[in-house]
Design an enzyme around this catalytic site. Structure first.
Site, PDB file in Angstrom:
ATOM      1  N   PRO A 126       0.822  -1.214   0.000  1.00  0.00           N
ATOM      2  CA  PRO A 126       0.000   0.000   0.000  1.00  0.00           C
ATOM      3  C   PRO A 126       0.850   1.256   0.000  1.00  0.00           C
ATOM      4  O   PRO A 126       1.857   1.346   0.710  1.00  0.00           O
ATOM      5  CB  PRO A 126      -0.824  -0.120   1.283  1.00  0.00           C
ATOM      6  N   LEU A 127       0.459   2.244  -0.797  1.00  0.00           N
ATOM      7  CA  LEU A 127       1.214   3.478  -0.939  1.00  0.00           C
ATOM      8  C   LEU A 127       1.050   4.374   0.281  1.00  0.00           C
ATOM      9  O   LEU A 127      -0.059   4.636   0.720  1.00  0.00           O
ATOM     10  CB  LEU A 127       0.740   4.221  -2.198  1.00  0.00           C
ATOM     11  N   GLY A 128       2.168   4.837   0.832  1.00  0.00           N
ATOM     12  CA  GLY A 128       2.138   5.806   1.920  1.00  0.00           C
ATOM     13  C   GLY A 128       1.609   5.267   3.228  1.00  0.00           C
ATOM     14  O   GLY A 128       1.213   6.028   4.097  1.00  0.00           O
TER      15      GLY A 128
ATOM     16  N   SER B  82       7.639   3.368  -1.234  1.00  0.00           N
ATOM     17  CA  SER B  82       8.503   4.216  -2.063  1.00  0.00           C
ATOM     18  C   SER B  82       9.916   3.656  -2.128  1.00  0.00           C
ATOM     19  O   SER B  82      10.544   3.637  -3.196  1.00  0.00           O
ATOM     20  CB  SER B  82       8.518   5.647  -1.522  1.00  0.00           C
ATOM     21  N   ALA B  83      10.440   3.189  -0.993  1.00  0.00           N
ATOM     22  CA  ALA B  83      11.787   2.620  -0.983  1.00  0.00           C
ATOM     23  C   ALA B  83      11.863   1.402  -1.886  1.00  0.00           C
ATOM     24  O   ALA B  83      12.835   1.223  -2.633  1.00  0.00           O
ATOM     25  CB  ALA B  83      12.192   2.251   0.444  1.00  0.00           C
ATOM     26  N   ALA B  84      10.856   0.541  -1.831  1.00  0.00           N
ATOM     27  CA  ALA B  84      10.857  -0.668  -2.657  1.00  0.00           C
ATOM     28  C   ALA B  84      10.825  -0.319  -4.142  1.00  0.00           C
ATOM     29  O   ALA B  84      11.537  -0.926  -4.957  1.00  0.00           O
ATOM     30  CB  ALA B  84       9.672  -1.558  -2.291  1.00  0.00           C
TER      31      ALA B  84
ATOM     32  N   ASP C 116      14.822   2.714   5.300  1.00  0.00           N
ATOM     33  CA  ASP C 116      13.915   2.011   4.394  1.00  0.00           C
ATOM     34  C   ASP C 116      14.641   1.442   3.181  1.00  0.00           C
ATOM     35  O   ASP C 116      14.437   0.288   2.792  1.00  0.00           O
ATOM     36  CB  ASP C 116      12.807   2.945   3.933  1.00  0.00           C
TER      37      ASP C 116
END
Length: 338
Positions: free
Chosen positions: A112-114, A120-122, A164
């Protein structure tokens, strides 16, 4: 075409405090972002991104993403998503000394975003890995983690830590304290994740903690106390056998520290009613401990429970939109297709 994937993460302890040089222990979990990259004949970038949130959405743009796609997600999240992609592309171009390289990029993610799981790191780690491999200059993991950090640092206006991106690159449990990053041994902890369907604004939440810390000495002390929790937790993990299932005593001690950590994060103003309600639902179901994970403000909580009780309780908690068990991912970034 080159395809790479990288895992998300949960924080056992240490989010927010890690920004100020305190240690943190994030753990990679088997939820992945997959990035497919194919070199173009021109210098344009075309990105198709789906499933960056629980329901998923698609973003397609060319060039430098100077227009905002018309999709039904918060503008701040969309800007961040495209910003991370652009930053990853620039890092890959720089690493390969190919400033005019163009790419077709496809992103798929079950993170899931955010939501505090390191989406984001992935994406950045997998994106840089796939793009540099596509250009014939694969990076070693240390350089990949460093470049991914630089990409996040740029997008987050200097508020990012290495936690992260290092965790997503290396996999397993890691310890991060400033620029000192290393893997640590840990057994396969029984993580259960609850997701409220929302997302926090990482930049806003980090800025809020910074303002509190600068205004009140006791807020600065709270941040240092989170660091103390991490050090205690790290010492407990060091005594565990990473090849065996975690003992009840280990889970009890780690859970108690997680509960302390959540209380301190709540005091710093980064929790929310939905996160608190999920935390309490997990604890009342018998979890050894539960806390928010990531920046907070909405998103996910992580609990320790080897039974089904916490997952069942979260399933029937009104604030919880999704729940799942998250196995420790020891692989980190990997090539899926080359």
């Amino acid at each position: 075409m080159t395809v790479s994937s990288a895992p998300g993460k949960v924080y056992l302890f240490g989010e927010h405090a890690v920004v100020y040089g305190e240690p943190a222990v994030p753990c990679a979990v088997e939820r992945r972002a997959t990035v497919s990259v194919e070199a173009r004949e021109d210098d344009r970038i075309r990105v198709e991104a789906s499933d960056l949130s629980l329901d998923g959405f698609t973003v397609e743009y060319g060039g430098t993403s100077d227009g905002r796609p018309d999709v039904d997600v918060p503008a701040s999240l969309l800007d961040a998503a495209t910003g991370y992609i652009d930053a990853a592309v620039e890092q890959a171009r720089d690493a390969a000394d190919a400033p005019d390289a163009g790419f077709d990029v496809i992103i798929e993610s079950d993170i899931p975003l955010g939501a505090g799981l390191g989406s984001s790191a992935a994406v950045v780690v997998a994106g840089i890995d796939a793009a540099t491999r596509e250009l014939g200059v694969p990076l070693d993991r240390e350089e990949l983690a460093d470049r991914a950090y630089r990409a996040e640092y740029e997008v987050q206006d200097g508020e990012a830590s290495r936690a992260d991106t290092f965790c997503s690159t290396m996999g397993g449990a890691v310890r991060v304290e400033g620029d000192d990053c290393r893997r640590i041994d840990a057994p396969n902890l029984p993580f259960v994740v609850g997701f409220d369907g929302g997302a926090g604004d990482t930049g806003e939440l980090v800025a809020g903690v910074r303002a509190l810390r600068e205004e009140y000495d006791f807020a600065a002390d709270t941040v240092e106390s989170i660091g103390d929790i991490v050090r205690r937790g790290e010492a407990i993990l060091a005594e565990a056998d990473p090849e065996s299932d975690p003992t009840a005593d280990l889970l009890t001690e780690l859970g108690r520290l997680m509960n302390f950590d959540h209380g301190l994060l709540e005091a710093l103003g980064v929790s929310s009613r939905t996160l608190d309600n999920m935390v309490w639902a997990a604890r009342e179901a018998g979890a050894h401990g539960a806390k928010l994970t990531g920046a907070g403000g909405g998103g996910c909580i992580v609990a320790l429970d080897e039974t089904r009780e916490t997952q069942t309780a979260l399933r029937y908690t009104a604030e919880c939109e999704d729940e799942f068990r998250a196995e420790l991912d020891r692989a980190g970034v990997r090539v899926e297709e080359a």
